[in-house]
Scaffold this active site. Sequence first.
Site, PDB file in Angstrom:
ATOM      1  N   ASP A 213       0.825  -1.195   0.000  1.00 14.06           N
ATOM      2  CA  ASP A 213       0.000   0.000   0.000  1.00 14.06           C
ATOM      3  C   ASP A 213       0.870   1.260   0.000  1.00 14.06           C
ATOM      4  OD1 ASP A 213      -2.726   1.277   0.529  1.00 14.06           O
ATOM      5  OD2 ASP A 213      -1.544   2.063   2.187  1.00 14.06           O
ATOM      6  N   GLU A 263       1.498  -0.453  -4.997  1.00 16.64           N
ATOM      7  CA  GLU A 263       0.572   0.641  -5.314  1.00 16.64           C
ATOM      8  C   GLU A 263       1.427   1.885  -5.527  1.00 16.64           C
ATOM      9  OE1 GLU A 263      -3.432   2.793  -3.545  1.00 16.64           O
ATOM     10  OE2 GLU A 263      -1.774   2.352  -2.187  1.00 16.64           O
TER      11      GLU A 263
END
Length: 535
Positions: A213, A263
């Site tokens: 993330d 990401e």
Amino acid sequence: MAQPTPARKQSDWWRSAVIYQVYVRSFADGDGDGTGDLAGVRARLPYLAELGVDALWFTPWYLSPLKDGGYDVADYRSIDPAFGTLAEAEKLIAEARELGIRTIVDIVPNHVSDQHPWFRAALAAGPGSPEREMFHFRPGRGETGEIPPNDWPSQFAGSTEPVWTRLPDGEWYLHLFTPEQPDLNWDHPAVRREHEDVLRFWFERGVEGVRIDSAALLAKDPELPDFTEGVDPNPFVDRDELHDIYRSWRQVADDYDGVFVGEVWLPDTERFARYLRPDELHTAFNFAFLSCPWDPARLRSSIDETLAEHAPVGAPATWVLCNHDVTRTVTRYGREDTAFAFATKAFGTPTDLALGTRRARAAALLSLALPGSVYLYQGEELGLPEADIPLGRIEDPMHFRSGGVDPGRDGCRVPLPWTADAPHAGFGSRQEPWLPQPANWASYAADGQAGDPGSMLRLYREAIRLRPAFGSGPLTWLPAPDGVLHFARADGAHCVVNLSATAAELPAHTDLLLTSGPLDAQGRLPQDTAAWLRV
């Protein structure tokens, strides 16, 4: 700690995989309390196997106060009780693997929850303590320290809130997202050791991949200078120090034959590709394609640019139409502006769902025919639209930190419909789910679509089944009328997508493998329709 077993070595399955994103809280409720859980996922594994996916990516299932949908982690080594237990997660990983489905977990390295033991210890220890060195604590500016240490913007688009919170002892701490998500100090060796240990913890439990993330945010300029738009290097995004972190992680992953997907939201394609060098991340999400409007020239350009930026580092592209953060595809494609940008999200945007669904079906065949891996977000295979959440039921902090302007992300996180004639569309709850389902949600239920040859679910099942026909070779564009995309892959497999205003003649072919909608009476491909051909 146990050593990796060489027998677990696998092929490069991730280079062409179909990966299904599971947002556990909204997937299926196994115990009837209104919240999705691991028991619900385990019960639906046969459905996922029939869909034909290669792997499941689970958004954070860890212990969390859920101030940001689980991306505020209090303990990376335990499962939140709302979802189940660690033992149940291990069973889920093993049961999925028996069905040929691998598991990818989500790691959130930029920040932790304010309930994490490290942060609680930092608060208790006070200014100048070693515990506070794990985070970014600073005195404020101004005569009495009343001004935040710098002017960095929030990473929640549209947020008007500061990224610093002041404590009663006078110090401020940094949080690029919510105050409940304090940023870690990645210059601290204990932070690096802890995350490498967490990676090993999950790899040793059978996990075969990790999604990272906010992968470009970890490293910060130690001076924490003010932010100036367009001035490099950015003090908190895409800093060069990140690459040493991911090289170290890659050594851990290689011990287990593990795979990373990052990401990484970056406009600079050359800098994006640096994360995919052979000793760093294996793959990264393709947000340019996800954000691209339903326009033939823009789509072709996005595809070409994606393949070109991946080619020098030998990494496979990824293709994503939606996820847990963005407006669902059928809603977005039914709007006048079919692109996606956080800054343009607004309440009450008109949508033609019939048009959006037709385009989403064509986009499914387009993305599944491209070289690389494909990520599906749960409910995408059901053609779910974005749901309108009543103001009093919105939970997403993005909405609140925008001053109520941004509708937030809850509309794409509504619990799935499984059974048309069951309470709450078969989500499994005895009580209303944690987010309300629209009145017509049962019309999208999986059981009804399974029996309908023309449904979105049946289209996805058939497309995933036929996808190997495209092989692993490169993409070659072929001549086509204006507004039509036509490319070939291996073994004579072709994809044609008509985005023009009129029906298009199909090229000569020996077999019509699949279409996203019916051909017209003359055998032509209608507007906003795609076809797979054997030529």
